[in-house]
Write a protein that holds these residues in place. Structure first.
Motif, PDB file in Angstrom:
ATOM      1  N   LEU A  86       0.895  -1.238  -0.121  1.00  0.00           N
ATOM      2  CA  LEU A  86       0.007   0.076  -0.061  1.00  0.00           C
ATOM      3  C   LEU A  86       0.961   1.329  -0.066  1.00  0.00           C
ATOM      4  O   LEU A  86       0.725   2.258  -0.777  1.00  0.00           O
ATOM      5  CB  LEU A  86      -0.926  -0.211   1.317  1.00  0.00           C
ATOM      6  CG  LEU A  86      -1.861   1.231   1.456  1.00  0.00           C
ATOM      7  CD1 LEU A  86      -2.660   1.545   0.532  1.00  0.00           C
ATOM      8  CD2 LEU A  86      -2.358   1.123   2.865  1.00  0.00           C
ATOM      9  N   HIS A  87       1.872   1.252   1.002  1.00  0.00           N
ATOM     10  CA  HIS A  87       2.614   2.631   1.195  1.00  0.00           C
ATOM     11  C   HIS A  87       3.625   2.936   0.029  1.00  0.00           C
ATOM     12  O   HIS A  87       4.330   3.896   0.279  1.00  0.00           O
ATOM     13  CB  HIS A  87       3.159   2.475   2.483  1.00  0.00           C
ATOM     14  CG  HIS A  87       2.036   2.792   3.510  1.00  0.00           C
ATOM     15  ND1 HIS A  87       1.066   3.637   3.677  1.00  0.00           N
ATOM     16  CD2 HIS A  87       1.752   1.741   4.691  1.00  0.00           C
ATOM     17  CE1 HIS A  87       0.224   3.558   4.899  1.00  0.00           C
ATOM     18  NE2 HIS A  87       0.717   2.271   5.177  1.00  0.00           N
ATOM     19  N   GLU A  88       3.990   2.147  -1.117  1.00  0.00           N
ATOM     20  CA  GLU A  88       5.013   2.508  -1.788  1.00  0.00           C
ATOM     21  C   GLU A  88       4.309   2.838  -3.248  1.00  0.00           C
ATOM     22  O   GLU A  88       4.848   3.284  -4.261  1.00  0.00           O
ATOM     23  CB  GLU A  88       5.690   1.099  -2.207  1.00  0.00           C
ATOM     24  CG  GLU A  88       6.573   0.580  -0.880  1.00  0.00           C
ATOM     25  CD  GLU A  88       7.562   1.836  -0.361  1.00  0.00           C
ATOM     26  OE1 GLU A  88       7.698   2.443  -1.269  1.00  0.00           O
ATOM     27  OE2 GLU A  88       7.510   1.678   0.812  1.00  0.00           O
ATOM     28  N   ILE A  89       2.956   2.820  -3.405  1.00  0.00           N
ATOM     29  CA  ILE A  89       2.296   3.242  -4.421  1.00  0.00           C
ATOM     30  C   ILE A  89       2.208   4.870  -4.685  1.00  0.00           C
ATOM     31  O   ILE A  89       1.935   5.603  -3.528  1.00  0.00           O
ATOM     32  CB  ILE A  89       0.759   2.654  -4.762  1.00  0.00           C
ATOM     33  CG1 ILE A  89       1.037   1.060  -4.860  1.00  0.00           C
ATOM     34  CG2 ILE A  89       0.018   3.341  -5.727  1.00  0.00           C
ATOM     35  CD1 ILE A  89      -0.472   0.286  -4.759  1.00  0.00           C
ATOM     36  N   ASP A  90       2.797   5.533  -5.620  1.00  0.00           N
ATOM     37  CA  ASP A  90       2.469   6.731  -5.864  1.00  0.00           C
ATOM     38  C   ASP A  90       1.108   7.010  -6.667  1.00  0.00           C
ATOM     39  O   ASP A  90       0.428   7.756  -6.204  1.00  0.00           O
ATOM     40  CB  ASP A  90       3.706   7.367  -6.526  1.00  0.00           C
ATOM     41  CG  ASP A  90       3.650   8.826  -6.656  1.00  0.00           C
ATOM     42  OD1 ASP A  90       3.097   9.346  -5.895  1.00  0.00           O
ATOM     43  OD2 ASP A  90       4.062   9.202  -7.584  1.00  0.00           O
TER      44      ASP A  90
END
Length: 151
Positions: free
Chosen positions: A97-101
């Motif tokens: 989740l937290h790596e998607i831009d």
């Protein structure tokens, strides 16, 4: 080729190649693991002190979802991953989740742009990725609210 792998904060995606091989994409490198994606996710949950089934049960209780559940693999680092299909299927991949831009529709597929600029075209509809991203974001919000409430 490696036989073991645990998800870390550097892990962007665990992609299904077939029933017994996975491609792992990390911030600085990518490689092949001689395990299915679900085996890697289950091993990662155990590595951080819980079972995959326990993580799924937690998501079910928090969000009232019953299928294609996003899970928090590790709390202190907020390692939340979501599946692109039912984890029962060999074609299921897992995305951090937290790596998607950003993400874009690309025909029948979806193009994911990660924060470091890495582009990934995934065999999954835009609508599915959007829905899974919203579920994972909701899980993240609920967990952050509870963490702040405890403080």
């Amino acid at each position: 080729m490696q036989d073991t792998y645990e998800v870390t904060s550097a892990t962007y995606a665990v992609l299904a190649i077939n029933e017994t091989l996975s491609r792992v994409i990390e911030r600085e490198k990518e490689f092949i693991i001689n395990k299915s994606t679900i085996d890697i996710i289950e091993d990662s949950c155990k590595y951080y002190g819980c079972t995959y089934e326990g993580r799924c049960e937690g998501t079910k209780n928090l969000l009232n979802y019953s299928y294609k559940l996003p899970i928090m693999i590790e709390e202190s680092k907020s390692l939340i991953f979501f599946p692109t299909a039912s984890p029962k299927y060999a074609k299921c991949s897992w995305i951090s989740l937290h790596e998607i831009d950003k993400f874009y529709k690309l025909g029948e597929n979806t193009k994911i742009l990660f924060k470091n600029g890495y582009n990934l075209v995934i065999d999954c509809s835009f609508e599915t990725i959007e829905n899974q991203l919203m579920r994972a974001t909701r899980l993240d919000c609920v967990m952050k609210e509870r963490k702040n409430f405890i403080k």
